[in-house]
Design an enzyme around this catalytic site. Structure first.
Site, PDB file in Angstrom:
ATOM      1  N   GLY A 200      38.986 -47.895  -2.120  1.00 46.78           N
ATOM      2  CA  GLY A 200      37.812 -47.895  -3.008  1.00 46.78           C
ATOM      3  C   GLY A 200      37.741 -46.620  -3.829  1.00 46.78           C
ATOM      4  O   GLY A 200      38.088 -45.550  -3.335  1.00 46.78           O
TER       5      GLY A 200
ATOM      6  N   VAL B 209      45.561 -31.518  -8.514  1.00 50.54           N
ATOM      7  CA  VAL B 209      46.932 -31.738  -8.010  1.00 50.54           C
ATOM      8  C   VAL B 209      47.929 -31.528  -9.151  1.00 50.54           C
ATOM      9  O   VAL B 209      48.918 -30.789  -9.015  1.00 50.54           O
ATOM     10  CB  VAL B 209      47.070 -33.175  -7.423  1.00 50.54           C
ATOM     11  CG1 VAL B 209      48.533 -33.519  -7.158  1.00 50.54           C
ATOM     12  CG2 VAL B 209      46.260 -33.305  -6.132  1.00 50.54           C
TER      13      VAL B 209
ATOM     14  N   ARG C  59      43.930 -52.210  -3.744  1.00 47.12           N
ATOM     15  CA  ARG C  59      44.485 -52.417  -2.413  1.00 47.12           C
ATOM     16  C   ARG C  59      45.812 -53.136  -2.628  1.00 47.12           C
ATOM     17  O   ARG C  59      46.005 -53.795  -3.650  1.00 47.12           O
ATOM     18  CB  ARG C  59      43.520 -53.208  -1.545  1.00 47.12           C
ATOM     19  CG  ARG C  59      42.164 -52.485  -1.468  1.00 47.12           C
ATOM     20  CD  ARG C  59      41.393 -52.750  -0.214  1.00 47.12           C
ATOM     21  NE  ARG C  59      40.492 -51.632   0.077  1.00 47.12           N
ATOM     22  CZ  ARG C  59      39.282 -51.443  -0.482  1.00 47.12           C
ATOM     23  NH1 ARG C  59      38.820 -52.301  -1.371  1.00 47.12           N
ATOM     24  NH2 ARG C  59      38.554 -50.410  -0.155  1.00 47.12           N
TER      25      ARG C  59
ATOM     26  N   ASP D 140      41.413 -43.883   5.310  1.00 48.32           N
ATOM     27  CA  ASP D 140      42.318 -43.995   6.460  1.00 48.32           C
ATOM     28  C   ASP D 140      43.452 -44.988   6.227  1.00 48.32           C
ATOM     29  O   ASP D 140      44.593 -44.738   6.612  1.00 48.32           O
ATOM     30  CB  ASP D 140      41.532 -44.424   7.701  1.00 48.32           C
ATOM     31  CG  ASP D 140      40.721 -43.275   8.289  1.00 48.32           C
ATOM     32  OD1 ASP D 140      41.033 -42.107   7.966  1.00 48.32           O
ATOM     33  OD2 ASP D 140      39.789 -43.541   9.055  1.00 48.32           O
ATOM     34  N   GLY D 141      43.127 -46.131   5.599  1.00 47.29           N
ATOM     35  CA  GLY D 141      44.152 -47.152   5.341  1.00 47.29           C
ATOM     36  C   GLY D 141      45.252 -46.588   4.456  1.00 47.29           C
ATOM     37  O   GLY D 141      46.448 -46.789   4.715  1.00 47.29           O
TER      38      GLY D 141
ATOM     39  N   THR E  16      36.354 -41.117  -0.626  1.00 48.93           N
ATOM     40  CA  THR E  16      35.548 -42.325  -0.438  1.00 48.93           C
ATOM     41  C   THR E  16      34.076 -41.911  -0.437  1.00 48.93           C
ATOM     42  O   THR E  16      33.733 -40.855   0.107  1.00 48.93           O
ATOM     43  CB  THR E  16      35.864 -43.065   0.874  1.00 48.93           C
ATOM     44  OG1 THR E  16      34.784 -43.977   1.157  1.00 48.93           O
ATOM     45  CG2 THR E  16      36.002 -42.158   2.076  1.00 48.93           C
TER      46      THR E  16
ATOM     47  N   ASP F 227      31.814 -43.233   1.248  1.00 47.73           N
ATOM     48  CA  ASP F 227      31.183 -43.537   2.541  1.00 47.73           C
ATOM     49  C   ASP F 227      31.200 -42.379   3.552  1.00 47.73           C
ATOM     50  O   ASP F 227      30.530 -42.447   4.574  1.00 47.73           O
ATOM     51  CB  ASP F 227      31.864 -44.744   3.198  1.00 47.73           C
ATOM     52  CG  ASP F 227      31.622 -46.030   2.425  1.00 47.73           C
ATOM     53  OD1 ASP F 227      30.725 -46.039   1.560  1.00 47.73           O
ATOM     54  OD2 ASP F 227      32.332 -47.015   2.685  1.00 47.73           O
TER      55      ASP F 227
ATOM     56  N   ASP G  91      33.405 -41.809   5.637  1.00 48.11           N
ATOM     57  CA  ASP G  91      33.766 -42.401   6.937  1.00 48.11           C
ATOM     58  C   ASP G  91      35.201 -42.071   7.344  1.00 48.11           C
ATOM     59  O   ASP G  91      35.850 -42.868   8.020  1.00 48.11           O
ATOM     60  CB  ASP G  91      33.548 -43.927   6.900  1.00 48.11           C
ATOM     61  CG  ASP G  91      34.418 -44.605   5.844  1.00 48.11           C
ATOM     62  OD1 ASP G  91      34.959 -43.901   4.975  1.00 48.11           O
ATOM     63  OD2 ASP G  91      34.536 -45.840   5.890  1.00 48.11           O
TER      64      ASP G  91
ATOM     65  N   ARG H 137      29.654 -49.561   4.924  1.00 45.70           N
ATOM     66  CA  ARG H 137      29.875 -50.571   5.965  1.00 45.70           C
ATOM     67  C   ARG H 137      30.443 -49.869   7.196  1.00 45.70           C
ATOM     68  O   ARG H 137      31.384 -49.092   7.070  1.00 45.70           O
ATOM     69  CB  ARG H 137      30.876 -51.606   5.447  1.00 45.70           C
ATOM     70  CG  ARG H 137      30.928 -52.866   6.265  1.00 45.70           C
ATOM     71  CD  ARG H 137      31.905 -53.822   5.632  1.00 45.70           C
ATOM     72  NE  ARG H 137      31.367 -54.385   4.410  1.00 45.70           N
ATOM     73  CZ  ARG H 137      30.739 -55.569   4.350  1.00 45.70           C
ATOM     74  NH1 ARG H 137      30.600 -56.285   5.427  1.00 45.70           N
ATOM     75  NH2 ARG H 137      30.282 -56.027   3.229  1.00 45.70           N
TER      76      ARG H 137
ATOM     77  N   HIS I 235       2.500 -47.730   0.782  1.00 42.31           N
ATOM     78  CA  HIS I 235       3.836 -48.265   0.476  1.00 42.31           C
ATOM     79  C   HIS I 235       4.875 -47.641   1.403  1.00 42.31           C
ATOM     80  O   HIS I 235       4.652 -46.556   1.954  1.00 42.31           O
ATOM     81  CB  HIS I 235       4.187 -48.027  -0.991  1.00 42.31           C
ATOM     82  CG  HIS I 235       4.150 -46.590  -1.377  1.00 42.31           C
ATOM     83  ND1 HIS I 235       2.970 -45.908  -1.566  1.00 42.31           N
ATOM     84  CD2 HIS I 235       5.142 -45.705  -1.586  1.00 42.31           C
ATOM     85  CE1 HIS I 235       3.246 -44.653  -1.878  1.00 42.31           C
ATOM     86  NE2 HIS I 235       4.546 -44.498  -1.886  1.00 42.31           N
TER      87      HIS I 235
ATOM     88  N   ARG J 198      10.173 -56.290  -0.390  1.00 44.49           N
ATOM     89  CA  ARG J 198      11.205 -56.744  -1.334  1.00 44.49           C
ATOM     90  C   ARG J 198      12.502 -55.981  -1.054  1.00 44.49           C
ATOM     91  O   ARG J 198      12.469 -54.781  -0.782  1.00 44.49           O
ATOM     92  CB  ARG J 198      10.792 -56.419  -2.770  1.00 44.49           C
ATOM     93  CG  ARG J 198       9.639 -57.229  -3.278  1.00 44.49           C
ATOM     94  CD  ARG J 198      10.126 -58.545  -3.888  1.00 44.49           C
ATOM     95  NE  ARG J 198       9.051 -59.226  -4.588  1.00 44.49           N
ATOM     96  CZ  ARG J 198       8.177 -60.040  -4.026  1.00 44.49           C
ATOM     97  NH1 ARG J 198       8.244 -60.282  -2.728  1.00 44.49           N
ATOM     98  NH2 ARG J 198       7.234 -60.617  -4.747  1.00 44.49           N
TER      99      ARG J 198
ATOM    100  N   GLN K 193      26.494 -47.160  -6.865  1.00 40.51           N
ATOM    101  CA  GLN K 193      26.717 -45.937  -6.063  1.00 40.51           C
ATOM    102  C   GLN K 193      28.147 -45.411  -6.170  1.00 40.51           C
ATOM    103  O   GLN K 193      28.436 -44.287  -5.773  1.00 40.51           O
ATOM    104  CB  GLN K 193      26.410 -46.215  -4.579  1.00 40.51           C
ATOM    105  CG  GLN K 193      24.969 -46.561  -4.320  1.00 40.51           C
ATOM    106  CD  GLN K 193      24.789 -47.302  -3.007  1.00 40.51           C
ATOM    107  OE1 GLN K 193      24.491 -46.695  -1.991  1.00 40.51           O
ATOM    108  NE2 GLN K 193      24.975 -48.596  -3.014  1.00 40.51           N
TER     109      GLN K 193
HETATM  110  P1  ADP Z   1      41.129 -47.006   2.464  1.00 42.27           P
HETATM  111  O1  ADP Z   1      42.300 -46.178   2.076  1.00 42.27           O
HETATM  112  O2  ADP Z   1      39.915 -46.698   1.637  1.00 42.27           O
HETATM  113  O3  ADP Z   1      40.880 -46.977   3.952  1.00 42.27           O
HETATM  114  P2  ADP Z   1      42.297 -49.676   2.732  1.00 42.27           P
HETATM  115  O4  ADP Z   1      42.137 -49.731   4.195  1.00 42.27           O
HETATM  116  O5  ADP Z   1      41.980 -50.878   1.942  1.00 42.27           O
HETATM  117  O6  ADP Z   1      41.437 -48.519   2.036  1.00 42.27           O
HETATM  118  O7  ADP Z   1      43.831 -49.254   2.442  1.00 42.27           O
HETATM  119  C1  ADP Z   1      44.284 -49.052   1.132  1.00 42.27           C
HETATM  120  C2  ADP Z   1      45.716 -49.476   1.029  1.00 42.27           C
HETATM  121  O8  ADP Z   1      46.533 -48.704   1.906  1.00 42.27           O
HETATM  122  C3  ADP Z   1      46.010 -50.915   1.437  1.00 42.27           C
HETATM  123  O9  ADP Z   1      45.725 -51.835   0.424  1.00 42.27           O
HETATM  124  C4  ADP Z   1      47.488 -50.860   1.708  1.00 42.27           C
HETATM  125  O10 ADP Z   1      48.237 -50.854   0.497  1.00 42.27           O
HETATM  126  C5  ADP Z   1      47.620 -49.488   2.363  1.00 42.27           C
HETATM  127  N1  ADP Z   1      47.592 -49.627   3.826  1.00 42.27           N
HETATM  128  C6  ADP Z   1      46.540 -49.766   4.618  1.00 42.27           C
HETATM  129  N2  ADP Z   1      46.894 -49.882   5.923  1.00 42.27           N
HETATM  130  C7  ADP Z   1      48.240 -49.830   5.935  1.00 42.27           C
HETATM  131  C8  ADP Z   1      49.238 -49.911   6.959  1.00 42.27           C
HETATM  132  N3  ADP Z   1      48.901 -50.051   8.240  1.00 42.27           N
HETATM  133  N4  ADP Z   1      50.533 -49.846   6.583  1.00 42.27           N
HETATM  134  C9  ADP Z   1      50.886 -49.700   5.292  1.00 42.27           C
HETATM  135  N5  ADP Z   1      49.985 -49.616   4.295  1.00 42.27           N
HETATM  136  C10 ADP Z   1      48.693 -49.673   4.597  1.00 42.27           C
END
Ligand code: ADP
Length: 352
Positions: free
Chosen positions: A12, A24, A73, A104-105, A132, A134, A136, A178, A232, A276, A284
Protein backbone atom coordinates in the site's frame (compact mmCIF):
# COMPACT_ATOMS: atom_id res chain seq x y z
CA UNK A 1 30.99 -1.75 -2.41
CA UNK A 2 27.68 -1.80 -4.29
CA UNK A 3 27.78 -0.22 -7.74
CA UNK A 4 24.17 -0.38 -8.93
CA UNK A 5 21.12 -0.31 -6.72
CA UNK A 6 17.43 -0.72 -7.46
CA UNK A 7 14.72 1.12 -5.54
CA UNK A 8 11.04 0.22 -5.47
CA UNK A 9 7.88 0.93 -3.50
CA UNK A 10 5.61 -2.03 -2.77
CA UNK A 11 2.34 -2.84 -1.00
CA UNK A 12 0.00 0.00 0.00
CA UNK A 13 1.23 3.52 -0.73
CA UNK A 14 1.96 6.02 2.02
CA UNK A 15 2.71 9.75 2.07
CA UNK A 16 6.45 10.16 2.47
CA UNK A 17 7.40 7.31 0.15
CA UNK A 18 8.50 9.92 -2.40
CA UNK A 19 10.69 11.65 0.16
CA UNK A 20 12.29 8.27 0.90
CA UNK A 21 12.87 7.58 -2.81
CA UNK A 22 14.42 11.02 -3.18
CA UNK A 23 16.78 10.45 -0.25
CA UNK A 24 17.82 7.02 -1.57
CA UNK A 25 18.47 8.34 -5.09
CA UNK A 26 20.34 11.46 -4.06
CA UNK A 27 22.44 9.70 -1.40
CA UNK A 28 23.39 6.95 -3.82
CA UNK A 29 24.31 9.37 -6.59
CA UNK A 30 26.38 11.44 -4.16
CA UNK A 31 28.37 8.28 -3.45
CA UNK A 32 28.85 7.38 -7.11
CA UNK A 33 26.27 4.58 -7.12
CA UNK A 34 24.01 4.05 -10.13
CA UNK A 35 20.27 3.92 -9.29
CA UNK A 36 17.55 2.07 -11.14
CA UNK A 37 13.96 2.98 -10.32
CA UNK A 38 11.73 -0.08 -10.49
CA UNK A 39 8.04 0.65 -11.15
CA UNK A 40 5.00 -0.95 -9.51
CA UNK A 41 6.78 -2.96 -6.85
CA UNK A 42 8.10 -6.38 -7.78
CA UNK A 43 6.04 -6.27 -11.01
CA UNK A 44 8.62 -3.89 -12.46
CA UNK A 45 11.40 -6.30 -11.68
CA UNK A 46 9.58 -9.14 -13.42
CA UNK A 47 8.39 -7.10 -16.41
CA UNK A 48 11.53 -5.03 -16.86
CA UNK A 49 9.58 -1.84 -16.12
CA UNK A 50 12.46 0.25 -14.77
CA UNK A 51 14.64 3.22 -15.61
CA UNK A 52 17.90 4.78 -14.57
CA UNK A 53 17.32 7.67 -12.18
CA UNK A 54 19.39 10.82 -11.86
CA UNK A 55 19.26 13.70 -9.41
CA UNK A 56 16.53 15.43 -11.45
CA UNK A 57 14.35 12.31 -11.48
CA UNK A 58 13.46 13.11 -7.89
CA UNK A 59 13.05 16.88 -8.17
CA UNK A 60 9.84 18.36 -6.73
CA UNK A 61 8.63 15.15 -5.12
CA UNK A 62 9.58 15.59 -1.43
CA UNK A 63 6.27 17.37 -0.83
CA UNK A 64 4.06 14.99 -2.81
CA UNK A 65 1.96 12.09 -1.53
CA UNK A 66 1.75 8.78 -3.39
CA UNK A 67 4.84 7.38 -5.06
CA UNK A 68 6.38 8.37 -8.39
CA UNK A 69 7.56 4.76 -8.73
CA UNK A 70 3.94 3.57 -8.44
CA UNK A 71 3.21 0.63 -6.18
CA UNK A 72 1.43 -2.66 -6.54
CA UNK A 73 1.11 -6.12 -5.16
CA UNK A 74 2.64 -8.89 -7.24
CA UNK A 75 1.44 -12.45 -6.75
CA UNK A 76 3.83 -13.82 -9.36
CA UNK A 77 6.80 -12.71 -7.27
CA UNK A 78 5.67 -15.14 -4.59
CA UNK A 79 6.19 -18.08 -6.98
CA UNK A 80 9.43 -19.83 -7.97
CA UNK A 81 8.83 -18.81 -11.57
CA UNK A 82 8.42 -15.14 -10.68
CA UNK A 83 11.51 -15.11 -8.46
CA UNK A 84 13.46 -16.81 -11.24
CA UNK A 85 12.55 -14.10 -13.77
CA UNK A 86 13.29 -11.33 -11.26
CA UNK A 87 16.66 -12.88 -10.42
CA UNK A 88 17.51 -13.01 -14.16
CA UNK A 89 16.73 -9.29 -14.48
CA UNK A 90 18.81 -8.44 -11.42
CA UNK A 91 21.76 -10.37 -12.86
CA UNK A 92 21.41 -8.86 -16.33
CA UNK A 93 21.35 -5.32 -14.96
CA UNK A 94 24.13 -5.91 -12.44
CA UNK A 95 21.93 -4.78 -9.55
CA UNK A 96 23.83 -5.59 -6.37
CA UNK A 97 21.72 -3.62 -3.91
CA UNK A 98 17.97 -3.17 -3.54
CA UNK A 99 16.02 -0.75 -1.37
CA UNK A 100 12.44 -1.85 -0.83
CA UNK A 101 10.01 0.66 0.67
CA UNK A 102 6.90 -1.11 1.92
CA UNK A 103 5.67 -3.43 4.64
CA UNK A 104 6.43 -6.88 6.04
CA UNK A 105 5.24 -8.65 2.88
CA UNK A 106 7.59 -6.58 0.76
CA UNK A 107 10.50 -7.37 3.10
CA UNK A 108 9.67 -11.07 2.87
CA UNK A 109 9.86 -10.73 -0.90
CA UNK A 110 13.28 -9.07 -0.65
CA UNK A 111 14.56 -11.86 1.59
CA UNK A 112 13.26 -14.45 -0.91
CA UNK A 113 15.01 -12.72 -3.78
CA UNK A 114 18.30 -12.60 -1.85
CA UNK A 115 17.97 -16.33 -1.07
CA UNK A 116 17.22 -17.09 -4.69
CA UNK A 117 20.27 -15.23 -5.94
CA UNK A 118 22.37 -16.86 -3.25
CA UNK A 119 21.56 -20.24 -4.82
CA UNK A 120 23.15 -18.91 -8.01
CA UNK A 121 26.18 -17.74 -6.03
CA UNK A 122 25.15 -14.16 -6.71
CA UNK A 123 24.73 -11.63 -3.96
CA UNK A 124 22.21 -8.87 -3.59
CA UNK A 125 22.12 -6.66 -0.53
CA UNK A 126 18.50 -5.86 0.30
CA UNK A 127 17.42 -3.10 2.66
CA UNK A 128 13.78 -2.63 3.72
CA UNK A 129 12.35 0.75 4.66
CA UNK A 130 9.07 0.78 6.60
CA UNK A 131 6.45 2.57 4.52
CA UNK A 132 2.78 2.21 5.49
CA UNK A 133 0.22 4.51 7.06
CA UNK A 134 -0.86 1.76 9.48
CA UNK A 135 2.35 1.75 11.56
CA UNK A 136 1.95 -2.02 11.73
CA UNK A 137 5.56 -3.03 11.06
CA UNK A 138 6.87 -4.97 14.00
CA UNK A 139 10.47 -3.85 14.23
CA UNK A 140 9.87 -0.12 14.28
CA UNK A 141 8.09 2.35 16.50
CA UNK A 142 7.27 4.44 13.46
CA UNK A 143 6.51 3.93 9.78
CA UNK A 144 6.70 6.47 6.95
CA UNK A 145 3.19 7.81 6.31
CA UNK A 146 1.75 7.28 9.79
CA UNK A 147 1.86 10.91 10.89
CA UNK A 148 0.29 12.25 7.69
CA UNK A 149 -2.51 9.67 7.80
CA UNK A 150 -3.30 10.45 11.44
CA UNK A 151 -3.38 14.18 10.78
CA UNK A 152 -5.64 13.68 7.75
CA UNK A 153 -8.00 11.52 9.80
CA UNK A 154 -7.99 14.08 12.61
CA UNK A 155 -8.80 16.92 10.22
CA UNK A 156 -11.75 14.95 8.82
CA UNK A 157 -12.98 14.09 12.31
CA UNK A 158 -12.86 17.76 13.33
CA UNK A 159 -15.12 18.51 10.37
CA UNK A 160 -17.51 15.70 11.25
CA UNK A 161 -17.55 16.95 14.81
CA UNK A 162 -19.05 20.28 13.65
CA UNK A 163 -22.02 18.57 12.07
CA UNK A 164 -22.27 16.01 14.87
CA UNK A 165 -22.57 18.89 17.32
CA UNK A 166 -25.19 20.75 15.28
CA UNK A 167 -27.37 17.65 15.11
CA UNK A 168 -26.80 16.28 18.66
CA UNK A 169 -25.53 13.09 17.13
CA UNK A 170 -23.10 10.31 17.72
CA UNK A 171 -20.54 9.94 14.92
CA UNK A 172 -19.02 6.53 14.44
CA UNK A 173 -15.86 7.09 12.44
CA UNK A 174 -13.97 4.25 10.83
CA UNK A 175 -10.26 4.83 10.34
CA UNK A 176 -7.72 2.67 8.52
CA UNK A 177 -5.59 0.03 10.17
CA UNK A 178 -6.77 -3.52 9.61
CA UNK A 179 -5.48 -5.63 12.50
CA UNK A 180 -3.75 -2.51 13.82
CA UNK A 181 -5.28 0.11 16.06
CA UNK A 182 -2.35 2.55 15.99
CA UNK A 183 -4.17 5.20 13.94
CA UNK A 184 -7.39 4.61 15.87
CA UNK A 185 -6.03 5.07 19.41
CA UNK A 186 -3.98 8.12 18.47
CA UNK A 187 -6.74 9.97 16.63
CA UNK A 188 -9.22 8.99 19.35
CA UNK A 189 -6.99 10.62 21.96
CA UNK A 190 -6.44 13.64 19.73
CA UNK A 191 -10.11 14.26 18.93
CA UNK A 192 -11.40 13.61 22.45
CA UNK A 193 -13.42 10.57 21.42
CA UNK A 194 -15.95 8.99 23.74
CA UNK A 195 -14.61 5.56 22.87
CA UNK A 196 -12.23 3.73 20.57
CA UNK A 197 -12.73 0.21 19.27
CA UNK A 198 -9.77 -1.68 17.85
CA UNK A 199 -8.81 -5.31 17.33
CA UNK A 200 -6.08 -5.32 19.94
CA UNK A 201 -8.62 -4.93 22.74
CA UNK A 202 -11.32 -7.09 21.14
CA UNK A 203 -9.78 -10.52 20.64
CA UNK A 204 -10.78 -12.62 17.64
CA UNK A 205 -12.18 -15.32 19.87
CA UNK A 206 -15.76 -14.36 20.78
CA UNK A 207 -15.33 -11.07 18.94
CA UNK A 208 -19.02 -10.63 18.22
CA UNK A 209 -20.03 -11.17 21.81
CA UNK A 210 -17.29 -8.95 23.23
CA UNK A 211 -18.13 -6.21 20.74
CA UNK A 212 -21.83 -6.40 21.61
CA UNK A 213 -21.02 -6.11 25.33
CA UNK A 214 -18.75 -3.14 24.66
CA UNK A 215 -21.44 -1.43 22.59
CA UNK A 216 -24.06 -2.07 25.29
CA UNK A 217 -21.74 -0.43 27.84
CA UNK A 218 -21.02 2.42 25.46
CA UNK A 219 -24.72 3.10 24.80
CA UNK A 220 -25.30 3.18 28.54
CA UNK A 221 -22.35 5.53 29.04
CA UNK A 222 -23.59 7.89 26.32
CA UNK A 223 -27.06 8.02 27.84
CA UNK A 224 -25.61 8.73 31.30
CA UNK A 225 -23.39 11.46 29.86
CA UNK A 226 -26.31 12.99 28.03
CA UNK A 227 -27.95 13.55 31.41
CA UNK A 228 -24.93 15.70 32.37
CA UNK A 229 -25.45 17.91 29.32
CA UNK A 230 -23.24 16.21 26.78
CA UNK A 231 -24.94 16.46 23.40
CA UNK A 232 -22.69 14.77 20.83
CA UNK A 233 -20.28 11.88 20.75
CA UNK A 234 -17.43 10.57 18.65
CA UNK A 235 -16.65 6.88 18.51
CA UNK A 236 -13.50 5.89 16.61
CA UNK A 237 -13.50 2.42 15.09
CA UNK A 238 -10.50 0.72 13.50
CA UNK A 239 -11.18 -0.88 10.14
CA UNK A 240 -11.87 -4.60 10.43
CA UNK A 241 -13.57 -4.53 13.82
CA UNK A 242 -17.03 -4.83 12.28
CA UNK A 243 -19.27 -2.85 9.94
CA UNK A 244 -19.27 0.69 11.20
CA UNK A 245 -22.77 1.25 9.79
CA UNK A 246 -24.04 -1.68 11.82
CA UNK A 247 -22.20 -0.38 14.89
CA UNK A 248 -23.88 3.03 14.48
CA UNK A 249 -27.28 1.40 14.02
CA UNK A 250 -26.76 -0.81 17.06
CA UNK A 251 -25.82 2.18 19.22
CA UNK A 252 -28.87 4.09 18.02
CA UNK A 253 -31.21 1.16 18.70
CA UNK A 254 -29.73 0.61 22.17
CA UNK A 255 -30.09 4.25 23.15
CA UNK A 256 -33.68 4.26 21.88
CA UNK A 257 -34.36 1.15 23.97
CA UNK A 258 -32.95 2.82 27.10
CA UNK A 259 -34.94 6.01 26.48
CA UNK A 260 -38.16 4.07 25.93
CA UNK A 261 -37.84 1.50 28.68
CA UNK A 262 -36.16 3.49 31.40
CA UNK A 263 -37.01 7.09 30.66
CA UNK A 264 -40.51 6.51 29.31
CA UNK A 265 -39.84 8.59 26.19
CA UNK A 266 -42.55 8.18 23.57
CA UNK A 267 -41.69 11.06 21.21
CA UNK A 268 -40.00 9.35 18.24
CA UNK A 269 -38.18 12.56 17.24
CA UNK A 270 -36.47 12.82 20.61
CA UNK A 271 -35.75 9.26 21.49
CA UNK A 272 -32.24 7.85 21.82
CA UNK A 273 -29.11 9.22 20.22
CA UNK A 274 -29.01 9.23 16.44
CA UNK A 275 -25.75 7.68 15.30
CA UNK A 276 -24.20 7.94 11.85
CA UNK A 277 -21.19 6.13 10.44
CA UNK A 278 -18.48 7.69 8.30
CA UNK A 279 -15.79 5.55 6.69
CA UNK A 280 -12.79 7.78 6.06
CA UNK A 281 -11.19 5.27 3.67
CA UNK A 282 -8.47 6.06 1.17
CA UNK A 283 -8.45 9.77 1.84
CA UNK A 284 -6.09 8.78 4.68
CA UNK A 285 -3.55 7.40 2.24
CA UNK A 286 -3.11 10.58 0.21
CA UNK A 287 -2.00 14.15 0.66
CA UNK A 288 1.24 15.99 1.17
CA UNK A 289 3.41 14.31 3.79
CA UNK A 290 3.81 16.12 7.08
CA UNK A 291 7.15 17.43 8.27
CA UNK A 292 7.62 14.35 10.44
CA UNK A 293 7.06 11.94 7.56
CA UNK A 294 9.40 13.87 5.27
CA UNK A 295 12.14 14.01 7.89
CA UNK A 296 11.88 10.35 8.88
CA UNK A 297 11.72 9.27 5.22
CA UNK A 298 14.78 11.36 4.43
CA UNK A 299 16.73 10.00 7.40
CA UNK A 300 15.76 6.41 6.66
CA UNK A 301 16.48 6.69 2.93
CA UNK A 302 19.91 8.11 3.64
CA UNK A 303 20.56 5.46 6.28
CA UNK A 304 19.60 2.64 3.87
CA UNK A 305 22.17 3.68 1.30
CA UNK A 306 24.80 4.14 4.00
CA UNK A 307 24.18 0.51 5.07
CA UNK A 308 24.75 -0.61 1.48
CA UNK A 309 27.93 1.45 1.26
CA UNK A 310 29.11 -0.16 4.50
CA UNK A 311 28.56 -3.60 2.97
CA UNK A 312 25.64 -4.45 5.23
CA UNK A 313 23.01 -6.78 3.74
CA UNK A 314 19.47 -7.88 4.29
CA UNK A 315 18.39 -5.46 6.95
CA UNK A 316 15.21 -3.58 7.75
CA UNK A 317 15.55 0.01 8.90
CA UNK A 318 13.43 1.09 11.84
CA UNK A 319 13.05 3.70 14.51
CA UNK A 320 13.50 2.90 18.18
CA UNK A 321 13.32 5.59 20.86
CA UNK A 322 13.61 8.23 18.12
CA UNK A 323 16.84 6.75 16.76
CA UNK A 324 17.21 5.15 13.34
CA UNK A 325 18.35 1.53 13.74
CA UNK A 326 18.44 -1.63 11.63
CA UNK A 327 17.64 -5.31 12.10
CA UNK A 328 18.24 -8.50 10.17
CA UNK A 329 15.20 -9.04 7.90
CA UNK A 330 14.26 -12.39 9.46
CA UNK A 331 14.66 -11.03 12.96
CA UNK A 332 12.57 -7.98 11.99
CA UNK A 333 9.81 -10.20 10.61
CA UNK A 334 9.65 -12.29 13.77
CA UNK A 335 9.38 -9.36 16.17
CA UNK A 336 6.17 -8.51 18.01
CA UNK A 337 4.82 -5.04 18.52
CA UNK A 338 2.40 -3.81 21.13
CA UNK A 339 -0.05 -0.96 20.70
CA UNK A 340 -0.48 2.15 22.79
CA UNK A 341 -3.01 0.64 25.16
CA UNK A 342 -2.42 3.47 27.59
CA UNK A 343 -3.97 5.86 25.03
CA UNK A 344 -7.08 3.70 24.84
CA UNK A 345 -7.25 3.65 28.64
CA UNK A 346 -6.89 7.43 28.84
CA UNK A 347 -9.65 7.93 26.23
CA UNK A 348 -11.95 5.75 28.33
CA UNK A 349 -10.98 7.39 31.60
CA UNK A 350 -11.40 11.02 30.62
CA UNK A 351 -14.29 10.91 28.21
CA UNK A 352 -17.35 11.80 30.21
P1 ADP B 1 3.17 -5.03 2.52
O1 ADP B 1 4.55 -4.94 1.96
O2 ADP B 1 2.55 -3.68 2.71
O3 ADP B 1 3.11 -5.92 3.73
P2 ADP B 1 1.98 -7.18 0.92
O4 ADP B 1 1.91 -8.13 2.03
O5 ADP B 1 0.83 -7.08 0.00
O6 ADP B 1 2.23 -5.67 1.39
O7 ADP B 1 3.30 -7.54 0.06
C1 ADP B 1 3.68 -6.77 -1.04
C2 ADP B 1 4.31 -7.64 -2.08
O8 ADP B 1 5.47 -8.28 -1.56
C3 ADP B 1 3.45 -8.81 -2.57
O9 ADP B 1 2.52 -8.43 -3.54
C4 ADP B 1 4.49 -9.72 -3.15
O10 ADP B 1 4.93 -9.26 -4.43
C5 ADP B 1 5.64 -9.55 -2.16
N1 ADP B 1 5.60 -10.62 -1.15
C6 ADP B 1 4.84 -10.70 -0.07
N2 ADP B 1 5.06 -11.84 0.62
C7 ADP B 1 6.00 -12.51 -0.08
C8 ADP B 1 6.66 -13.77 0.08
N3 ADP B 1 6.40 -14.56 1.13
N4 ADP B 1 7.55 -14.14 -0.87
C9 ADP B 1 7.82 -13.35 -1.92
N5 ADP B 1 7.22 -12.16 -2.11
C10 ADP B 1 6.34 -11.74 -1.22
Amino acid sequence: MVKTIGVLTSGGDAPGMNAAVRAVVRTAISKGIKVIGIRRGYNGLINGDMYEMDARSVSDIINRGGTILYTARCKKFETEEGLEIAADKVEALGIDGLVVIGGDGSFRGAADLARHLDKRNREIACIGLPGTIDNDIQCTDYTIGFDTAMNTALDMIDRIRDTSQSHDRCSVIEVMGRHAGHIAVNVAAACGATAVLCEESIPLENREEILRNKLDELARKMMDERKTGKTHFIVVVAEGIGHSEEIAEYLHDKTVEIDKNENGVTDVDNCGIISRATILGHVQRGGNPTLRDRVVATEMGHYAVQLLVDGVKNRVVGMKDNKIVDFDIQEALSMKKGYQKHLEDIVNEISF
